[in-house]
Design a protein around this motif. Sequence first.
Motif, mmCIF file in Angstrom:
data_model
loop_
_atom_site.group_PDB
_atom_site.id
_atom_site.type_symbol
_atom_site.label_atom_id
_atom_site.label_comp_id
_atom_site.label_asym_id
_atom_site.label_seq_id
_atom_site.Cartn_x
_atom_site.Cartn_y
_atom_site.Cartn_z
ATOM 1 N N VAL A 95 0.627 -1.428 0.262
ATOM 2 C CA VAL A 95 0.317 0.281 0.067
ATOM 3 C C VAL A 95 1.292 1.754 -0.069
ATOM 4 C CG1 VAL A 95 -2.008 1.257 1.309
ATOM 5 C CG2 VAL A 95 -2.106 -1.657 0.997
ATOM 6 N N GLN A 96 0.814 2.044 -0.964
ATOM 7 C CA GLN A 96 1.790 2.978 -1.635
ATOM 8 C C GLN A 96 1.540 4.878 -1.378
ATOM 9 O OE1 GLN A 96 4.690 2.723 -3.196
ATOM 10 N NE2 GLN A 96 4.147 0.930 -2.207
ATOM 11 N N VAL A 97 0.206 5.012 -1.215
ATOM 12 C CA VAL A 97 -0.830 5.723 -0.211
ATOM 13 C C VAL A 97 -1.749 5.225 0.117
ATOM 14 C CG1 VAL A 97 -1.597 7.990 -1.891
ATOM 15 C CG2 VAL A 97 0.379 6.450 -2.783
ATOM 16 N N VAL A 98 -2.500 6.039 0.745
ATOM 17 C CA VAL A 98 -3.506 6.596 1.716
ATOM 18 C C VAL A 98 -3.720 7.564 1.955
ATOM 19 C CG1 VAL A 98 -5.026 5.203 4.435
ATOM 20 C CG2 VAL A 98 -2.430 4.226 2.775
ATOM 21 N N GLN A 99 -5.232 7.624 1.143
ATOM 22 C CA GLN A 99 -5.929 9.129 0.805
ATOM 23 C C GLN A 99 -7.254 8.625 1.611
ATOM 24 O OE1 GLN A 99 -6.286 9.611 -2.906
ATOM 25 N NE2 GLN A 99 -4.937 10.708 -3.226
ATOM 26 N N HIS A 100 -7.920 9.613 2.651
ATOM 27 C CA HIS A 100 -8.980 9.265 3.422
ATOM 28 C C HIS A 100 -9.922 10.639 2.068
ATOM 29 C CE1 HIS A 100 -11.648 10.347 6.971
ATOM 30 N NE2 HIS A 100 -12.201 9.658 6.391
ATOM 31 N N VAL A 101 -10.848 10.063 1.662
ATOM 32 C CA VAL A 101 -11.683 10.609 0.767
ATOM 33 C C VAL A 101 -13.166 11.083 1.342
ATOM 34 C CG1 VAL A 101 -10.257 9.670 -0.691
ATOM 35 C CG2 VAL A 101 -12.673 8.618 -0.583
ATOM 36 N N GLY A 103 -16.689 10.703 -0.320
ATOM 37 C CA GLY A 103 -17.973 10.439 -1.184
ATOM 38 C C GLY A 103 -18.039 8.761 -0.843
ATOM 39 N N LEU A 104 -18.642 7.962 -2.148
ATOM 40 C CA LEU A 104 -19.157 6.146 -2.251
ATOM 41 C C LEU A 104 -18.101 5.655 -1.456
ATOM 42 C CD1 LEU A 104 -21.147 4.632 -3.085
ATOM 43 C CD2 LEU A 104 -18.877 3.933 -4.545
ATOM 44 N N PHE A 105 -16.440 6.134 -0.735
ATOM 45 C CA PHE A 105 -16.018 5.213 -0.401
ATOM 46 C C PHE A 105 -14.894 6.679 0.771
ATOM 47 C CE2 PHE A 105 -16.000 2.951 -4.384
ATOM 48 C CZ PHE A 105 -16.296 1.761 -4.454
ATOM 49 N N ASP A 106 -14.676 5.348 1.504
ATOM 50 C CA ASP A 106 -13.791 5.635 2.598
ATOM 51 C C ASP A 106 -12.416 6.328 2.078
ATOM 52 O OD1 ASP A 106 -16.349 6.116 5.032
ATOM 53 O OD2 ASP A 106 -15.271 4.550 4.843
ATOM 54 N N TYR A 107 -11.496 5.597 1.717
ATOM 55 C CA TYR A 107 -10.832 5.382 1.869
ATOM 56 C C TYR A 107 -10.553 4.822 0.561
ATOM 57 C CZ TYR A 107 -9.417 6.142 6.712
ATOM 58 O OH TYR A 107 -9.184 6.539 7.891
ATOM 59 N N ARG A 108 -9.428 6.220 -0.688
ATOM 60 C CA ARG A 108 -8.298 5.565 -1.882
ATOM 61 C C ARG A 108 -7.053 5.301 -1.661
ATOM 62 N NH1 ARG A 108 -5.175 8.956 -5.943
ATOM 63 N NH2 ARG A 108 -6.725 7.358 -7.879
ATOM 64 N N LEU A 109 -6.603 3.884 -1.746
ATOM 65 C CA LEU A 109 -5.329 3.671 -1.426
ATOM 66 C C LEU A 109 -5.284 3.047 -2.969
ATOM 67 C CD1 LEU A 109 -6.516 0.572 0.757
ATOM 68 C CD2 LEU A 109 -5.597 2.554 1.111
ATOM 69 N N ARG A 110 -3.746 3.636 -2.819
ATOM 70 C CA ARG A 110 -2.728 2.583 -4.353
ATOM 71 C C ARG A 110 -1.592 1.923 -4.370
ATOM 72 N NH1 ARG A 110 -0.527 6.269 -8.596
ATOM 73 N NH2 ARG A 110 1.394 4.434 -9.468
ATOM 74 N N VAL A 111 -2.463 0.771 -4.079
ATOM 75 C CA VAL A 111 -1.343 -1.224 -3.782
ATOM 76 C C VAL A 111 -0.839 -1.019 -5.289
ATOM 77 C CG1 VAL A 111 -1.887 -3.311 -3.658
ATOM 78 C CG2 VAL A 111 -3.655 -1.352 -2.341
ATOM 79 N N VAL A 112 0.852 -1.426 -5.139
ATOM 80 C CA VAL A 112 1.332 -1.782 -6.190
ATOM 81 C C VAL A 112 1.425 -3.640 -5.484
ATOM 82 C CG1 VAL A 112 2.242 -0.131 -6.478
ATOM 83 C CG2 VAL A 112 3.780 -2.180 -5.020
ATOM 84 N N ALA A 113 1.772 -4.399 -7.150
ATOM 85 C CA ALA A 113 1.885 -5.639 -6.951
ATOM 86 C C ALA A 113 2.779 -6.512 -7.732
ATOM 87 C CB ALA A 113 0.196 -6.177 -6.684
ATOM 88 N N ARG A 114 3.612 -7.664 -8.110
ATOM 89 C CA ARG A 114 3.759 -7.990 -8.957
ATOM 90 C C ARG A 114 3.623 -8.644 -10.276
ATOM 91 N NH1 ARG A 114 8.812 -8.035 -7.233
ATOM 92 N NH2 ARG A 114 9.127 -8.443 -5.106
ATOM 93 N N ASP A 115 1.990 -8.916 -9.954
ATOM 94 C CA ASP A 115 1.316 -9.209 -10.872
ATOM 95 C C ASP A 115 -0.299 -9.188 -10.298
ATOM 96 O OD1 ASP A 115 1.019 -12.080 -9.611
ATOM 97 O OD2 ASP A 115 3.204 -12.483 -11.518
#
Length: 152
Positions: A95-101, A103-115
């Motif tokens: 989890v690279q970024v955690v944003q409290h937003v 709207g429809l969701f409480d959080y927006r996460l930027r997640v990186v993975a190998r595949d």
Amino acid sequence: MMDLDDLDRGILRILSRDGMVGAGELGRLLGLSQPAAWRRVKRLEEAGVLAGRRVEVDRAALGFGVTVFLGVKLATRGRVPLEDFERVVSAIPEVQVVQHVLGLFDYRLRVVARDIADFERVLRRRIMTLPGVGTVEANVLLTEERRPGPLG
């Protein structure tokens, strides 16, 4: 709010593209001496306009070929304090970024993975097991174009 002139905006444009540019190079690009460029950068830092310089890591070069944006809605029953959710989700390395937003969701996460299989593992074993997680929606990043922002 600080009043910016054309030289200040030029410095911000250059540094937003490459935060490692030194005062000598800034001066050369903008027609200033190295000390004058340094003083301007220092003034922008002290005013809080420049909040830091970052090194950008090429995730794909490190083997992380998939980026997913997750919308996370926390469950209303047995609601977990927001700070607790932020603390535990921030401890997940993917989890690279955690944003409290709002709207429809409480959080927006930027997640990186190998595949995609690696992302599914992270989602099932790490994110969906967190206390308070309700609804999750995933959006896989296909391409990304960086724009310099309003100063460019």
